[in-house]
Design a protein around this motif. Structure first.
Motif, mmCIF file in Angstrom:
data_model
loop_
_atom_site.group_PDB
_atom_site.id
_atom_site.type_symbol
_atom_site.label_atom_id
_atom_site.label_comp_id
_atom_site.label_asym_id
_atom_site.label_seq_id
_atom_site.Cartn_x
_atom_site.Cartn_y
_atom_site.Cartn_z
ATOM 1 N N THR A 1 38.833 31.851 21.458
ATOM 2 C CA THR A 1 38.347 33.424 21.646
ATOM 3 C C THR A 1 39.023 33.960 23.089
ATOM 4 O OG1 THR A 1 36.608 33.313 20.428
ATOM 5 C CG2 THR A 1 36.729 35.081 21.902
ATOM 6 N N VAL A 2 39.977 34.733 23.250
ATOM 7 C CA VAL A 2 40.080 35.320 24.379
ATOM 8 C C VAL A 2 38.920 35.962 24.961
ATOM 9 C CG1 VAL A 2 41.688 37.163 25.603
ATOM 10 C CG2 VAL A 2 42.601 35.660 23.523
ATOM 11 N N THR A 3 38.496 35.620 26.211
ATOM 12 C CA THR A 3 37.248 36.045 26.762
ATOM 13 C C THR A 3 37.628 36.940 28.003
ATOM 14 O OG1 THR A 3 37.380 34.108 28.108
ATOM 15 C CG2 THR A 3 35.943 33.963 26.481
ATOM 16 N N THR A 4 38.736 36.969 28.565
ATOM 17 C CA THR A 4 39.144 37.707 29.702
ATOM 18 C C THR A 4 41.039 37.926 29.293
ATOM 19 O OG1 THR A 4 37.745 36.744 31.210
ATOM 20 C CG2 THR A 4 39.368 38.247 32.329
ATOM 21 N N ALA A 5 41.163 39.242 29.312
ATOM 22 C CA ALA A 5 42.645 39.734 28.933
ATOM 23 C C ALA A 5 43.453 40.327 30.116
ATOM 24 C CB ALA A 5 42.699 40.321 27.799
ATOM 25 N N ASP A 6 44.645 40.224 30.270
ATOM 26 C CA ASP A 6 45.509 40.958 31.333
ATOM 27 C C ASP A 6 45.265 40.712 32.567
ATOM 28 O OD1 ASP A 6 46.924 41.927 28.867
ATOM 29 O OD2 ASP A 6 45.606 43.724 28.891
ATOM 30 N N LEU A 7 45.173 39.615 32.933
ATOM 31 C CA LEU A 7 45.175 39.013 34.429
ATOM 32 C C LEU A 7 46.555 39.093 34.852
ATOM 33 C CD1 LEU A 7 42.228 36.271 34.207
ATOM 34 C CD2 LEU A 7 42.105 38.679 35.057
ATOM 35 N N ASN A 8 47.214 40.162 35.205
ATOM 36 C CA ASN A 8 48.589 40.135 35.894
ATOM 37 C C ASN A 8 48.982 39.590 36.945
ATOM 38 O OD1 ASN A 8 49.209 41.784 33.395
ATOM 39 N ND2 ASN A 8 48.083 43.397 34.376
ATOM 40 N N GLN A 9 50.117 38.703 36.940
ATOM 41 C CA GLN A 9 50.366 38.119 37.960
ATOM 42 C C GLN A 9 51.957 38.562 38.270
ATOM 43 O OE1 GLN A 9 47.814 36.398 39.738
ATOM 44 N NE2 GLN A 9 46.782 37.292 37.942
ATOM 45 N N LYS A 10 52.495 38.025 39.403
ATOM 46 C CA LYS A 10 53.921 38.642 39.398
ATOM 47 C C LYS A 10 54.926 37.902 38.683
ATOM 48 C CE LYS A 10 55.516 35.718 43.432
ATOM 49 N NZ LYS A 10 55.718 35.751 44.882
ATOM 50 N N ASN A 11 54.409 36.751 37.966
ATOM 51 C CA ASN A 11 55.342 36.341 37.054
ATOM 52 C C ASN A 11 55.072 36.127 35.753
ATOM 53 O OD1 ASN A 11 53.263 34.125 37.624
ATOM 54 N ND2 ASN A 11 54.919 32.571 37.464
ATOM 55 N N GLY A 12 53.973 36.867 35.122
ATOM 56 C CA GLY A 12 53.580 36.942 33.875
ATOM 57 C C GLY A 12 52.045 37.572 33.839
ATOM 58 N N VAL A 13 51.519 37.031 32.871
ATOM 59 C CA VAL A 13 50.243 37.509 32.658
ATOM 60 C C VAL A 13 49.451 36.378 31.938
ATOM 61 C CG1 VAL A 13 50.473 38.435 30.251
ATOM 62 C CG2 VAL A 13 48.639 39.374 31.217
ATOM 63 N N ILE A 14 48.037 36.404 32.367
ATOM 64 C CA ILE A 14 47.180 35.589 31.765
ATOM 65 C C ILE A 14 46.091 35.999 31.066
ATOM 66 C CG2 ILE A 14 45.300 33.734 32.865
ATOM 67 C CD1 ILE A 14 46.871 33.735 35.358
ATOM 68 N N HIS A 15 45.701 35.286 30.064
ATOM 69 C CA HIS A 15 44.653 35.538 29.076
ATOM 70 C C HIS A 15 43.543 34.150 28.906
ATOM 71 C CE1 HIS A 15 46.867 39.119 27.830
ATOM 72 N NE2 HIS A 15 47.834 38.412 27.437
ATOM 73 N N VAL A 16 42.303 34.343 29.456
ATOM 74 C CA VAL A 16 41.577 33.281 29.444
ATOM 75 C C VAL A 16 40.932 33.018 28.006
ATOM 76 C CG1 VAL A 16 39.490 32.355 30.563
ATOM 77 C CG2 VAL A 16 40.920 33.934 31.922
ATOM 78 N N ILE A 17 40.975 31.746 27.790
ATOM 79 C CA ILE A 17 40.386 31.453 26.325
ATOM 80 C C ILE A 17 39.227 30.736 26.473
ATOM 81 C CG2 ILE A 17 42.309 31.872 25.168
ATOM 82 C CD1 ILE A 17 43.101 29.000 25.228
ATOM 83 N N ASP A 18 38.268 30.465 25.531
ATOM 84 C CA ASP A 18 37.084 29.462 25.790
ATOM 85 C C ASP A 18 37.143 28.010 25.107
ATOM 86 O OD1 ASP A 18 37.047 30.157 22.953
ATOM 87 O OD2 ASP A 18 35.161 31.019 23.024
#
Length: 178
Positions: free
Chosen positions: A154-171
């Motif tokens: 499950t994606v627990t946190t979405a759209d953590l934007n970084q300068k070279n992409g995006v992170i979606h945290v999963i459990d």
């Protein structure tokens, strides 16, 4: 989890609520995915894995990358000894395969992923950097990912934007097929 012995674990992490977003004014973080991960106490296993797999330099590149990043707690769900085994030099190729299974080329925000799910009548398949496929779906109003073995994260946190992409945290750690 099926085929853990063959597939190992891991991925590239990032985020969670403990990660403060420091914007450069453009709505994006001024750090790379790896730089941000190195600051997180919730992703120490990931940082160690990135180093062991020689993927730090790659993931500090321009990208853009979309990373589905399991937390340390996600790795603790794996059978005892799995992480330690993958971190051994002789298992570097396997570790690279697991880590790159958590990465999609391009910048796929949550909105883009949800749009693809809707266009696919409830499911969307994405090719990962390692050449495998991951399936995204919405269940209980949350984005979920299914790996090649049928495990679901499950994606627990979405759209953590970084300068070279995006992170979606999963459990949960997702694993490539054979």
């Amino acid at each position: 989890m099926k085929n853990l012995k063959l597939m190992g674990i891991f991925f590239l992490m990032m985020g969670t609520a403990s990660f403060a977003q420091t914007s450069n004014g453009s709505g994006m973080n001024s750090k790379t995915i790896v730089e941000k991960a190195s600051e997180s106490q919730d992703h120490t296993t990931l940082v160690a894995a990135l180093k062991a797999a020689d993927l730090v330099e790659t993931l500090q590149g321009d990208g853009p990358f979309t990373v589905f990043a399991p937390t340390n707690a996600a790795f603790k769900k794996l059978p005892a000894g799995t992480v330690e085994t993958l971190l051994k030099p002789e298992n570097k190729e396997q570790l690279q395969g697991v880590l790159t299974y958590h990465v999609i080329a391009g910048n796929h925000s949550a909105d883009k992923i949800i749009a693809a799910i809707n266009e696919g009548n409830g499911k969307a398949k994405f090719e990962t950097v390692n050449g495998g496929w991951i399936t995204a779906m919405i269940e209980d109003e949350k984005v979920k990912l299914q790996d090649a073995a049928g495990n679901v994260a499950t994606v627990t946190t979405a759209d953590l934007n970084q300068k070279n992409g995006v992170i979606h945290v999963i459990d949960t750690v997702v694993l490539p097929g054979k």
